[in-house]
Design a protein around this motif. Structure first.
Motif, mmCIF file in Angstrom:
data_model
loop_
_atom_site.group_PDB
_atom_site.id
_atom_site.type_symbol
_atom_site.label_atom_id
_atom_site.label_comp_id
_atom_site.label_asym_id
_atom_site.label_seq_id
_atom_site.Cartn_x
_atom_site.Cartn_y
_atom_site.Cartn_z
ATOM 1 N N HIS A 128 0.785 13.162 -6.657
ATOM 2 C CA HIS A 128 -0.605 12.686 -6.577
ATOM 3 C C HIS A 128 -0.654 11.352 -5.832
ATOM 4 N N LEU A 129 0.241 10.435 -6.161
ATOM 5 C CA LEU A 129 0.288 9.148 -5.470
ATOM 6 C C LEU A 129 0.597 9.344 -3.987
ATOM 7 N N CYS A 130 1.510 10.253 -3.667
ATOM 8 C CA CYS A 130 1.838 10.531 -2.263
ATOM 9 C C CYS A 130 0.626 11.083 -1.512
ATOM 10 N N ALA A 152 2.340 6.068 6.920
ATOM 11 C CA ALA A 152 3.431 6.839 7.514
ATOM 12 C C ALA A 152 4.508 7.214 6.503
ATOM 13 N N THR A 153 4.709 6.347 5.509
ATOM 14 C CA THR A 153 5.765 6.578 4.525
ATOM 15 C C THR A 153 5.308 6.144 3.136
ATOM 16 N N VAL A 154 6.029 6.652 2.128
ATOM 17 C CA VAL A 154 5.882 6.198 0.745
ATOM 18 C C VAL A 154 7.254 5.711 0.321
ATOM 19 N N ARG A 155 7.279 4.590 -0.392
ATOM 20 C CA ARG A 155 8.546 4.033 -0.873
ATOM 21 C C ARG A 155 8.562 3.963 -2.390
ATOM 22 N N VAL A 156 9.761 4.059 -2.961
ATOM 23 C CA VAL A 156 9.958 3.918 -4.401
ATOM 24 C C VAL A 156 11.374 3.380 -4.612
ATOM 25 N N ARG A 172 0.804 -1.232 0.000
ATOM 26 C CA ARG A 172 0.000 0.000 0.000
ATOM 27 C C ARG A 172 0.832 1.275 0.000
ATOM 28 N N ASN A 173 2.068 1.217 0.476
ATOM 29 C CA ASN A 173 2.872 2.448 0.524
ATOM 30 C C ASN A 173 3.988 2.453 -0.523
ATOM 31 N N TYR A 174 3.812 1.700 -1.606
ATOM 32 C CA TYR A 174 4.868 1.529 -2.594
ATOM 33 C C TYR A 174 4.441 2.012 -3.976
ATOM 34 N N VAL A 175 5.174 2.991 -4.519
ATOM 35 C CA VAL A 175 4.966 3.424 -5.902
ATOM 36 C C VAL A 175 5.721 2.415 -6.758
ATOM 37 N N SER A 176 4.983 1.532 -7.413
ATOM 38 C CA SER A 176 5.621 0.434 -8.129
ATOM 39 C C SER A 176 6.202 0.861 -9.470
ATOM 40 N N ASP A 177 5.618 1.879 -10.096
ATOM 41 C CA ASP A 177 6.088 2.294 -11.414
ATOM 42 C C ASP A 177 5.814 3.776 -11.621
ATOM 43 N N LEU A 178 6.748 4.430 -12.279
ATOM 44 C CA LEU A 178 6.558 5.820 -12.691
ATOM 45 C C LEU A 178 7.265 5.959 -14.029
#
Length: 119
Positions: A59-61, A70-74, A35-41
């Motif tokens: 926008h994803l953040c 709590a966090t976003v990962r990429v 849920r906190n992972y941007v898998s592709d950009l």
């Protein structure tokens, strides 16, 4: 390679956000798996440097922040300096750098994992 990127938004199983400029797909961001992972950009080369990647990433953040994460990962390739600079300008920091096996490519790659604190 370009064709693979064009097909991805139609085949992905997570949430995909597409950016359009002048009626053309300029880029997309995906939120798949954790849920906190941007898998592709991805931003089409013709539209790079115009704020498309930044808009998609922020926008994803924002969406993840509304879920009280709590966090976003990429993650990205360690030599992708443009992506790393984009992520840093959007508030991400490198939390890990090393060699990681790529399942999709079948080879070890030098990667960086980045994280942004939310809230």
């Amino acid at each position: 390679m370009q064709q693979e990127f064009g097909v991805f938004p139609h085949e992905a199983k997570g949430e995909i956000f597409v950016a359009e400029l002048a009626g053309e797909i300029a880029g997309w961001g995906a939120w798949e798996g954790e849920r906190n992972y941007v898998s592709d950009l991805w931003v089409h080369p013709d539209f790079q440097g115009r704020g498309v990647g930044r808009a998609l990433l922020l926008h994803l953040c924002e969406l993840m922040a509304t879920e009280r994460l709590a966090t976003v990962r990429v993650d990205t390739h360690a030599r992708n300096e443009r992506a790393i600079r984009l992520y840093e300008r959007c508030g991400f920091s490198i939390i890990w750098r090393g060699i990681e096996f790529s399942k999709s490519m079948g080879v070890p790659l030098e990667k960086v994992h980045m994280e942004k604190k939310l809230g």
